[in-house]
Design a protein around this motif. Sequence first.
Motif, PDB file in Angstrom:
ATOM      1  N   ASP A  79      34.403  33.172  34.818  1.00  0.00           N
ATOM      2  CA  ASP A  79      35.646  32.966  35.554  1.00  0.00           C
ATOM      3  C   ASP A  79      36.000  34.257  36.304  1.00  0.00           C
ATOM      4  OD1 ASP A  79      38.240  31.600  36.151  1.00  0.00           O
ATOM      5  OD2 ASP A  79      39.014  33.263  34.933  1.00  0.00           O
ATOM      6  N   ALA A  80      36.231  34.148  37.597  1.00  0.00           N
ATOM      7  CA  ALA A  80      36.488  35.323  38.437  1.00  0.00           C
ATOM      8  C   ALA A  80      37.728  36.082  37.973  1.00  0.00           C
ATOM      9  CB  ALA A  80      36.638  34.908  39.899  1.00  0.00           C
ATOM     10  N   LYS A  81      38.777  35.375  37.586  1.00  0.00           N
ATOM     11  CA  LYS A  81      40.000  36.045  37.140  1.00  0.00           C
ATOM     12  C   LYS A  81      39.753  36.807  35.837  1.00  0.00           C
ATOM     13  CE  LYS A  81      44.884  35.563  36.451  1.00  0.00           C
ATOM     14  NZ  LYS A  81      46.069  34.828  36.676  1.00  0.00           N
ATOM     15  N   SER A  82      39.023  36.223  34.906  1.00  0.00           N
ATOM     16  CA  SER A  82      38.699  36.917  33.652  1.00  0.00           C
ATOM     17  C   SER A  82      37.851  38.152  33.936  1.00  0.00           C
ATOM     18  CB  SER A  82      37.931  35.995  32.704  1.00  0.00           C
ATOM     19  OG  SER A  82      38.710  34.899  32.335  1.00  0.00           O
ATOM     20  N   PHE A  83      36.911  37.998  34.852  1.00  0.00           N
ATOM     21  CA  PHE A  83      36.038  39.102  35.227  1.00  0.00           C
ATOM     22  C   PHE A  83      36.864  40.261  35.787  1.00  0.00           C
ATOM     23  CE2 PHE A  83      33.131  41.360  38.058  1.00  0.00           C
ATOM     24  CZ  PHE A  83      32.008  41.502  37.247  1.00  0.00           C
ATOM     25  N   CYS A  84      37.759  39.961  36.729  1.00  0.00           N
ATOM     26  CA  CYS A  84      38.585  41.010  37.344  1.00  0.00           C
ATOM     27  C   CYS A  84      39.569  41.609  36.348  1.00  0.00           C
ATOM     28  CB  CYS A  84      39.326  40.451  38.550  1.00  0.00           C
ATOM     29  SG  CYS A  84      38.239  40.159  39.957  1.00  0.00           S
ATOM     30  N   SER A  85      40.131  40.777  35.482  1.00  0.00           N
ATOM     31  CA  SER A  85      41.044  41.295  34.465  1.00  0.00           C
ATOM     32  C   SER A  85      40.326  42.273  33.546  1.00  0.00           C
ATOM     33  CB  SER A  85      41.653  40.150  33.647  1.00  0.00           C
ATOM     34  OG  SER A  85      42.561  39.425  34.432  1.00  0.00           O
ATOM     35  N   SER A  86      39.092  41.962  33.191  1.00  0.00           N
ATOM     36  CA  SER A  86      38.306  42.886  32.362  1.00  0.00           C
ATOM     37  C   SER A  86      38.049  44.187  33.107  1.00  0.00           C
ATOM     38  CB  SER A  86      36.970  42.249  31.971  1.00  0.00           C
ATOM     39  OG  SER A  86      37.183  41.163  31.116  1.00  0.00           O
ATOM     40  N   LEU A  87      37.792  44.072  34.398  1.00  0.00           N
ATOM     41  CA  LEU A  87      37.563  45.255  35.220  1.00  0.00           C
ATOM     42  C   LEU A  87      38.825  46.129  35.296  1.00  0.00           C
ATOM     43  CD1 LEU A  87      35.742  46.873  37.177  1.00  0.00           C
ATOM     44  CD2 LEU A  87      36.521  45.350  39.005  1.00  0.00           C
ATOM     45  N   LEU A  88      39.992  45.496  35.360  1.00  0.00           N
ATOM     46  CA  LEU A  88      41.251  46.230  35.511  1.00  0.00           C
ATOM     47  C   LEU A  88      41.824  46.736  34.185  1.00  0.00           C
ATOM     48  CD1 LEU A  88      43.007  44.015  38.210  1.00  0.00           C
ATOM     49  CD2 LEU A  88      41.757  46.159  38.536  1.00  0.00           C
ATOM     50  N   ASP A  89      41.286  46.265  33.057  1.00  0.00           N
ATOM     51  CA  ASP A  89      41.765  46.755  31.763  1.00  0.00           C
ATOM     52  C   ASP A  89      41.612  48.270  31.695  1.00  0.00           C
ATOM     53  OD1 ASP A  89      42.516  44.291  30.788  1.00  0.00           O
ATOM     54  OD2 ASP A  89      40.678  43.967  29.642  1.00  0.00           O
TER      55      ASP A  89
END
Length: 193
Positions: A79-89
Amino acid sequence: MNSSKMHLLQAKSLLISVSLLALLSCAIIALNGCGPSDEERITEALTTELETIKSHDDQFISSLVSEDTQQALQNVNIDAKSFCSSLLDGFDYQINSIEANKATAQASVTITCKSLSDATSTLKSDAETSSANGTGTNLTDDELSQTIAENSLDYLQNAQPKQHDPITISLSLQDKKWEVDQQAKSTFAQLLL
């Protein structure tokens, strides 16, 4: 009217005029001191911009991921949103200094964030090591790329944010409001990617 009374009247008028000018000057200085300084307004503009990243703002995430990238992630069930959220953590920032010059300003900001390229490099290195030492299967380049894509979310979630060298962010005064220049958004994205 004698001349001494006239001089006294002129002196009183002059004294009253000087007193009124001094009072008016104090009032203007006090009024100017009531509002936030340029540095405070610039800090607020920077904080607003950087907090959108730190808070995983949907609009920022959308600007970070192109349609092609979303499709590529979907192809490997990420999921793109999960991917980006992990990146922004772990994203954080510190405003080091601000220099304002009329309608432009420069701010030095230190960013702490994960790097997608670092996580991908670690994953690729681990996959190559596994393949080379025989603990994994001998993978073709295509299979290696597929393995990297499928495991990238796990590696990204486990990646540690790192502090980058300070960057300079430009701001400009637009309609009495400080705005972060568009180039800064590109700079933030480059640090993340």
